[in-house]
Design a protein around this motif. Structure first.
Motif, PDB file in Angstrom:
ATOM      1  N   GLN A   5       0.826  -1.198   0.000  1.00 35.78           N
ATOM      2  CA  GLN A   5       0.000   0.000   0.000  1.00 35.78           C
ATOM      3  C   GLN A   5       0.866   1.256   0.000  1.00 35.78           C
ATOM      4  OE1 GLN A   5      -3.413  -0.239  -0.249  1.00 35.78           O
ATOM      5  NE2 GLN A   5      -2.975  -2.420  -0.451  1.00 35.78           N
ATOM      6  N   LEU A   6       0.323   2.308  -0.628  1.00 34.28           N
ATOM      7  CA  LEU A   6       0.974   3.607  -0.626  1.00 34.28           C
ATOM      8  C   LEU A   6       0.560   4.376   0.625  1.00 34.28           C
ATOM      9  CD1 LEU A   6       0.219   4.340  -4.381  1.00 34.28           C
ATOM     10  CD2 LEU A   6       2.445   3.690  -3.426  1.00 34.28           C
ATOM     11  N   LYS A   7       1.384   5.346   1.043  1.00 34.66           N
ATOM     12  CA  LYS A   7       1.138   6.056   2.303  1.00 34.66           C
ATOM     13  C   LYS A   7       0.340   7.340   2.061  1.00 34.66           C
ATOM     14  CE  LYS A   7       5.415   4.366   4.422  1.00 34.66           C
ATOM     15  NZ  LYS A   7       6.720   4.738   5.041  1.00 34.66           N
ATOM     16  N   PRO A   8      -0.704   7.599   2.901  1.00 35.68           N
ATOM     17  CA  PRO A   8      -1.498   8.827   2.753  1.00 35.68           C
ATOM     18  C   PRO A   8      -0.752  10.042   3.314  1.00 35.68           C
ATOM     19  CG  PRO A   8      -2.354   7.499   4.565  1.00 35.68           C
ATOM     20  CD  PRO A   8      -1.265   6.697   3.927  1.00 35.68           C
ATOM     21  N   THR A   9      -0.348  10.960   2.433  1.00 39.44           N
ATOM     22  CA  THR A   9       0.404  12.145   2.855  1.00 39.44           C
ATOM     23  C   THR A   9      -0.112  13.440   2.229  1.00 39.44           C
ATOM     24  OG1 THR A   9       2.006  11.834   1.071  1.00 39.44           O
ATOM     25  CG2 THR A   9       2.524  10.811   3.186  1.00 39.44           C
ATOM     26  N   LEU A  10      -1.127  13.381   1.352  1.00 40.16           N
ATOM     27  CA  LEU A  10      -1.537  14.558   0.574  1.00 40.16           C
ATOM     28  C   LEU A  10      -2.797  15.195   1.154  1.00 40.16           C
ATOM     29  CD1 LEU A  10      -1.047  13.084  -3.013  1.00 40.16           C
ATOM     30  CD2 LEU A  10       0.634  14.203  -1.535  1.00 40.16           C
ATOM     31  N   ASN A  11      -2.766  16.541   1.304  1.00 49.14           N
ATOM     32  CA  ASN A  11      -3.938  17.267   1.795  1.00 49.14           C
ATOM     33  C   ASN A  11      -4.742  17.852   0.624  1.00 49.14           C
ATOM     34  OD1 ASN A  11      -2.693  19.707   0.956  1.00 49.14           O
ATOM     35  ND2 ASN A  11      -1.652  19.911   2.934  1.00 49.14           N
ATOM     36  N   ALA A  12      -5.808  18.604   0.939  1.00 49.90           N
ATOM     37  CA  ALA A  12      -6.699  19.119  -0.107  1.00 49.90           C
ATOM     38  C   ALA A  12      -5.985  20.069  -1.058  1.00 49.90           C
ATOM     39  CB  ALA A  12      -7.898  19.822   0.539  1.00 49.90           C
ATOM     40  N   TRP A  13      -5.056  20.876  -0.525  1.00 49.73           N
ATOM     41  CA  TRP A  13      -4.304  21.790  -1.391  1.00 49.73           C
ATOM     42  C   TRP A  13      -3.425  21.015  -2.367  1.00 49.73           C
ATOM     43  CZ3 TRP A  13      -5.250  26.585  -2.460  1.00 49.73           C
ATOM     44  CH2 TRP A  13      -5.890  27.394  -1.536  1.00 49.73           C
ATOM     45  N   HIS A  14      -2.763  19.976  -1.866  1.00 47.74           N
ATOM     46  CA  HIS A  14      -1.963  19.139  -2.762  1.00 47.74           C
ATOM     47  C   HIS A  14      -2.836  18.565  -3.887  1.00 47.74           C
ATOM     48  CE1 HIS A  14       0.959  18.513   0.759  1.00 47.74           C
ATOM     49  NE2 HIS A  14       1.655  19.110  -0.183  1.00 47.74           N
ATOM     50  N   LEU A  15      -4.015  18.083  -3.523  1.00 48.93           N
ATOM     51  CA  LEU A  15      -4.889  17.436  -4.498  1.00 48.93           C
ATOM     52  C   LEU A  15      -5.458  18.446  -5.493  1.00 48.93           C
ATOM     53  CD1 LEU A  15      -6.688  14.979  -2.064  1.00 48.93           C
ATOM     54  CD2 LEU A  15      -4.980  14.383  -3.795  1.00 48.93           C
ATOM     55  N   TRP A  16      -5.799  19.665  -5.029  1.00 50.91           N
ATOM     56  CA  TRP A  16      -6.239  20.700  -5.959  1.00 50.91           C
ATOM     57  C   TRP A  16      -5.108  21.056  -6.917  1.00 50.91           C
ATOM     58  CZ3 TRP A  16      -4.090  25.612  -6.495  1.00 50.91           C
ATOM     59  CH2 TRP A  16      -4.742  26.453  -7.396  1.00 50.91           C
ATOM     60  N   GLY A  17      -3.895  21.194  -6.376  1.00 51.89           N
ATOM     61  CA  GLY A  17      -2.744  21.474  -7.228  1.00 51.89           C
ATOM     62  C   GLY A  17      -2.532  20.379  -8.257  1.00 51.89           C
ATOM     63  N   LEU A  18      -2.766  19.131  -7.840  1.00 53.31           N
ATOM     64  CA  LEU A  18      -2.631  18.011  -8.767  1.00 53.31           C
ATOM     65  C   LEU A  18      -3.735  18.047  -9.811  1.00 53.31           C
ATOM     66  CD1 LEU A  18      -1.038  15.452  -9.430  1.00 53.31           C
ATOM     67  CD2 LEU A  18      -2.521  14.196  -7.847  1.00 53.31           C
ATOM     68  N   ALA A  19      -4.981  18.318  -9.388  1.00 53.34           N
ATOM     69  CA  ALA A  19      -6.116  18.354 -10.325  1.00 53.34           C
ATOM     70  C   ALA A  19      -5.905  19.397 -11.414  1.00 53.34           C
ATOM     71  CB  ALA A  19      -7.412  18.635  -9.561  1.00 53.34           C
ATOM     72  N   VAL A  20      -5.498  20.595 -11.020  1.00 53.47           N
ATOM     73  CA  VAL A  20      -5.279  21.660 -11.999  1.00 53.47           C
ATOM     74  C   VAL A  20      -3.959  21.441 -12.733  1.00 53.47           C
ATOM     75  CG1 VAL A  20      -5.005  24.148 -12.322  1.00 53.47           C
ATOM     76  CG2 VAL A  20      -6.652  23.277 -10.652  1.00 53.47           C
ATOM     77  N   GLY A  21      -2.930  21.052 -11.997  1.00 57.47           N
ATOM     78  CA  GLY A  21      -1.620  20.880 -12.599  1.00 57.47           C
ATOM     79  C   GLY A  21      -1.584  19.785 -13.649  1.00 57.47           C
ATOM     80  N   LEU A  22      -2.321  18.700 -13.438  1.00 62.80           N
ATOM     81  CA  LEU A  22      -2.385  17.630 -14.426  1.00 62.80           C
ATOM     82  C   LEU A  22      -2.857  18.142 -15.781  1.00 62.80           C
ATOM     83  CD1 LEU A  22      -3.997  14.813 -12.266  1.00 62.80           C
ATOM     84  CD2 LEU A  22      -1.894  14.539 -13.570  1.00 62.80           C
ATOM     85  N   VAL A  23      -3.689  19.174 -15.756  1.00 65.71           N
ATOM     86  CA  VAL A  23      -4.408  19.614 -16.943  1.00 65.71           C
ATOM     87  C   VAL A  23      -3.842  20.892 -17.546  1.00 65.71           C
ATOM     88  CG1 VAL A  23      -6.702  20.270 -17.804  1.00 65.71           C
ATOM     89  CG2 VAL A  23      -6.501  18.597 -15.965  1.00 65.71           C
ATOM     90  N   ILE A  24      -3.209  21.732 -16.749  1.00 70.75           N
ATOM     91  CA  ILE A  24      -3.025  23.126 -17.132  1.00 70.75           C
ATOM     92  C   ILE A  24      -2.151  23.305 -18.368  1.00 70.75           C
ATOM     93  CG2 ILE A  24      -1.004  23.663 -15.704  1.00 70.75           C
ATOM     94  CD1 ILE A  24      -2.597  26.286 -14.929  1.00 70.75           C
ATOM     95  N   SER A  25      -1.336  22.329 -18.720  1.00 70.62           N
ATOM     96  CA  SER A  25      -0.592  22.448 -19.973  1.00 70.62           C
ATOM     97  C   SER A  25      -1.542  22.533 -21.159  1.00 70.62           C
ATOM     98  CB  SER A  25       0.351  21.255 -20.164  1.00 70.62           C
ATOM     99  OG  SER A  25      -0.384  20.069 -20.390  1.00 70.62           O
ATOM    100  N   GLY A  26      -2.757  21.995 -21.008  1.00 67.61           N
ATOM    101  CA  GLY A  26      -3.749  22.086 -22.073  1.00 67.61           C
ATOM    102  C   GLY A  26      -4.143  23.505 -22.398  1.00 67.61           C
ATOM    103  N   GLU A  27      -3.926  24.436 -21.465  1.00 70.90           N
ATOM    104  CA  GLU A  27      -4.171  25.850 -21.738  1.00 70.90           C
ATOM    105  C   GLU A  27      -3.003  26.494 -22.481  1.00 70.90           C
ATOM    106  OE1 GLU A  27      -5.537  24.353 -19.349  1.00 70.90           O
ATOM    107  OE2 GLU A  27      -7.531  25.208 -19.094  1.00 70.90           O
TER     108      GLU A  27
END
Length: 456
Positions: A5-27
């Motif tokens: 199993q992987l370890k839980p270390t990410l908070n909501a800000w990390h996940l928002w950054g990941l959600a937008v960051g995964l995509v933002i090159s599309g802009e």
């Protein structure tokens, strides 16, 4: 080496950054290829319809990610809803999406850097990007996610700066000129061009679902993932419309419709070639490309890890580094595929499209199949497991999931029609993977316990 199993270390800000960051090159690149077939006005309509698909999809997808927090994401949901074959279709479609998006982004990184260093080949810079960011992903997920958050915020600020700097040169007359697929009036050819432009509208939002693959590493995923997803999709819709409209209104948009760096070229029209603003856009604009590139490496590595852990791929790739706690072999394996794609000119340069445009379309094929499987899984699990704990039920059920599913089916049909040769390549890759999948049936049965997602 170990698996598990992987370890839980990410908070909501990390996940928002990941959600937008995964995509933002599309802009930053990729979307402007849609202008080739649809024009500015036709593509604007296509992009808005795709934005509806993504918004309804995300508002529905959060039900699955919070009910079944699993590194495999769609693979885990489809496995639970439809069994191993359903898991295969969703899992390998997701894998194709996440393996083919990074080489396209890497080549855009090379194109941006070539503005500053004309003597260096962009493919060499693309390979360098792979080496740097695979290393960062191996060093630790919290380090990787913190870096992702920082570069995502910088990328958003840079897009806002771009819009502000080019605003004085914006003209609605420029944006609407020849806006219906190169014509000044809507025609049957415009409608056809709007359907053909679907992959590049999807590129605006592609990979936001990758947050699901960090679910095992999220703190309190039943609360933090919905926050990240909903805030993320709203952020991306505003940025996509703003960038597209401002870039199209600063001059002859047809000059930006078939290149990997439309924003620097659009800004150049307003401020000139030697402006400090232009150089700043090239350098800081790289943050948008890096954010997505880095985040999608995280996404593909978790997908390879999850599929390997469940014996859909060789278990060799399910190893977790004993010091850093990351799936290092999965990171490296995806990098090998990506670098090969960068040099696959003969395989992907056909149909009148550039290599980058075809790799983007291949990634989108995987995404659309995965979206269809995910929404089908949501409906199936509502019937099959009505008592499953659903901390964040789909908003607007059943209407929103049905809209997302219906639009995804339309998108897939249009993509097959307008990209038939690429659809055959995609089908061939899926068929090859299915052969591997069938040969591993006995191993999967023995690994059944590992397939069962957490939280279910």
């Amino acid at each position: 080496m170990q698996t598990g199993q992987l370890k839980p270390t990410l908070n909501a800000w990390h996940l928002w950054g990941l959600a937008v960051g995964l995509v933002i090159s599309g802009e930053y690149f990729g979307w402007s290829y849609g202008w080739n077939s649809a024009g500015t006005l036709g593509f604007l309509i296509t992009a808005l319809v795709v934005a509806v698909m993504y918004t309804t999809f995300i508002f529905s997808f959060t039900e699955l990610t919070t009910a079944i927090p699993h590194a495999g994401g769609p693979f885990a949901y489809a496995s639970r809803a439809f069994g191993p074959t359903g898991g295969f279709i969703a899992g390998f479609a997701t894998l194709i999406e996440f393996l083919f998006a990074p080489p396209a982004i890497a080549m855009a990184i090379g194109a941006y850097l070539q503005v500053q260093f004309p003597a260096v080949h962009p493919k060499a810079m693309a390979i360098g990007a792979y080496l740097v960011f695979m290393t960062l992903n191996i060093l630790g997920v919290r380090t990787a996610a913190t870096f992702e958050l920082i570069v995502t915020v910088l990328a958003i600020l840079e897009l806002l700066v771009f819009m502000g700097v080019v605003a004085p040169g914006f003209s609605m007359a420029n944006f609407v000129a020849h806006g219906w697929a190169g014509q000044d009036t809507f025609t049957a050819a415009t409608a056809a061009g709007m359907f053909a432009a679907i992959p590049f509208a999807i590129w605006f939002f592609l990979a936001i679902e990758g947050v699901a693959m960090a679910a095992e590493e999220a703190k309190d995923p039943k609360r933090t993932i919905p926050i990240a997803y909903i805030a993320g999709i709203l952020t991306l819709v505003v940025l996509a419309v703003g960038v597209m409209v401002f870039a199209g209104g600063v001059g002859d948009w047809r000059k930006f419709a078939n290149i990997n760096d439309p924003l620097p070229q659009a800004m150049k029209v307003v401020v000139g070639e030697n402006s400090t603003w232009l150089h700043m856009l090239v350098w800081i604009g790289l943050f948008g490309l890096v954010a997505s590139f880095h985040g999608i490496i995280l996404g593909y590595s978790r997908q390879i890890f999850a599929l390997s852990r469940a014996a859909y791929l060789p278990s060799y790739f399910a190893a977790i580094h004993p010091r850093f706690g990351t799936p290092h072999r999965a990171v490296l394996a995806g990098g090998v595929v990506g670098v090969a794609a960068i040099f696959s000119d003969e395989l992907f340069s056909f149909g009148g499209q550039t290599l980058t445009a075809n790799i983007v379309t291949m990634s989108v094929f995987g995404a659309i199949v995965m979206y269809i499987m995910s929404m089908a899984s949501l409906f199936a699990l509502r019937r099959k497991e009505p008592n499953l704990d659903r901390p964040f039920p789909a908003i607007g059920y059943p209407v929103f999931p049905a809209i997302a599913l219906g639009l995804a089916v339309v998108c897939l049909a249009a993509m097959v029609y307008y990209n038939f040769m690429l659809s055959l390549v995609f089908a061939g890759l899926m068929a090859l993977a299915y052969v591997v999948f069938m040969r591993g049936g006995q191993v999967r049965r023995e690994a059944a316990a590992a397939v069962s997602p957490a939280g279910g």
